[in-house]
Design a protein around this motif. Structure first.
Motif, mmCIF file in Angstrom:
data_model
loop_
_atom_site.group_PDB
_atom_site.id
_atom_site.type_symbol
_atom_site.label_atom_id
_atom_site.label_comp_id
_atom_site.label_asym_id
_atom_site.label_seq_id
_atom_site.Cartn_x
_atom_site.Cartn_y
_atom_site.Cartn_z
ATOM 1 N N GLU A 10 33.774 42.181 41.934
ATOM 2 C CA GLU A 10 35.156 42.188 42.412
ATOM 3 C C GLU A 10 36.139 42.632 41.329
ATOM 4 N N GLN A 75 50.481 44.209 38.996
ATOM 5 C CA GLN A 75 49.479 43.297 38.455
ATOM 6 C C GLN A 75 50.064 42.175 37.608
ATOM 7 N N ARG A 124 47.595 34.854 44.707
ATOM 8 C CA ARG A 124 46.790 35.751 45.526
ATOM 9 C C ARG A 124 47.622 36.344 46.660
ATOM 10 N N GLU A 126 47.053 38.536 50.186
ATOM 11 C CA GLU A 126 46.061 38.949 51.167
ATOM 12 C C GLU A 126 46.704 39.952 52.104
ATOM 13 N N LEU A 144 41.971 43.001 52.598
ATOM 14 C CA LEU A 144 42.144 43.269 51.175
ATOM 15 C C LEU A 144 42.703 42.009 50.526
ATOM 16 N N TYR A 146 43.780 40.428 46.717
ATOM 17 C CA TYR A 146 44.010 40.686 45.295
ATOM 18 C C TYR A 146 44.458 39.385 44.655
ATOM 19 N N ASP A 147 43.739 38.951 43.635
ATOM 20 C CA ASP A 147 44.050 37.722 42.915
ATOM 21 C C ASP A 147 44.616 38.083 41.545
ATOM 22 N N THR A 148 45.907 37.836 41.354
ATOM 23 C CA THR A 148 46.553 38.201 40.090
ATOM 24 C C THR A 148 46.096 37.324 38.934
ATOM 25 N N ARG A 152 40.743 40.016 40.147
ATOM 26 C CA ARG A 152 39.675 40.401 41.073
ATOM 27 C C ARG A 152 40.257 40.851 42.412
ATOM 28 N N TYR A 153 39.561 41.768 43.056
ATOM 29 C CA TYR A 153 39.996 42.243 44.353
ATOM 30 C C TYR A 153 38.778 42.504 45.225
ATOM 31 N N LYS A 154 39.029 42.424 46.523
ATOM 32 C CA LYS A 154 37.945 42.575 47.487
ATOM 33 C C LYS A 154 38.448 43.381 48.683
#
Length: 159
Positions: A10, A75, A124, A126, A144, A146-148, A152-154
């Motif tokens: 991720e 970010q 995070r 979403e 999608l 994204y965890d600042t 990590r991103y998914k």
């Protein structure tokens, strides 16, 4: 035919393999990965002097290549109530080339709609991305995250 991408940690996409062989992937998903996770070149007025504006060398190879997105500019920002709207706009802008493309894997994309929201998990965002295709009633939907905090991103397709 495209090579599939995987993001097991991720933290970055790489070619997907099945043992020692490369895996064939979905061209539309490959375009989406490039559109969202390739760093677009930042406009001069959005960054401080001396800061790398990034950008990807391959963006100049084709008129209808994905430029990437400006998600990287967010970010280090604190997640404010306005950020989900900015993420929504950024996702839709990054995918605009798919609507404009009349050939290849994106030729059937008619609209792209994103919906982003602040997650219940601290740090995070979403989002859901809906790609509407000509000739189909239901869009292809993607999640999608994204965890600042962790960087990590998914990206996953929603069945």
């Amino acid at each position: 035919m495209d090579i599939a991408f995987a993001n097991p940690s991720e933290t970055g996409f790489d070619f997907a393999t099945d043992g020692i062989d490369l895996v064939v992937g979905d061209g539309l998903i490959t375009m989406l990965i490039h559109a969202l996770f390739r760093d677009a070149r930042a406009p001069e007025d959005t960054i401080e002097t001396g800061v790398d504006p990034r950008g990807h060398w391959a963006s100049s190879l084709s008129n209808n290549a994905p430029e990437g997105s400006l998600l990287w500019l967010m970010q280090r920002e604190k997640i404010t109530p306005n950020m989900p709207y900015r993420v929504t706009e950024t996702l839709e802008q990054a995918c605009q080339f798919m609507i404009d493309d009349t050939q290849g894997d994106a030729r059937n994309v008619t609209t792209v709609r994103a919906i982003a929201q602040k997650s219940s998990h601290r740090g995070r965002i979403e989002a859901q991305l809906n790609l509407h295709l000509s000739g189909t009633s239901a869009p292809r939907r993607f999640s999608l995250i994204y965890d600042t905090n962790t960087g990590r991103y998914k990206l996953e397709e929603i069945a």
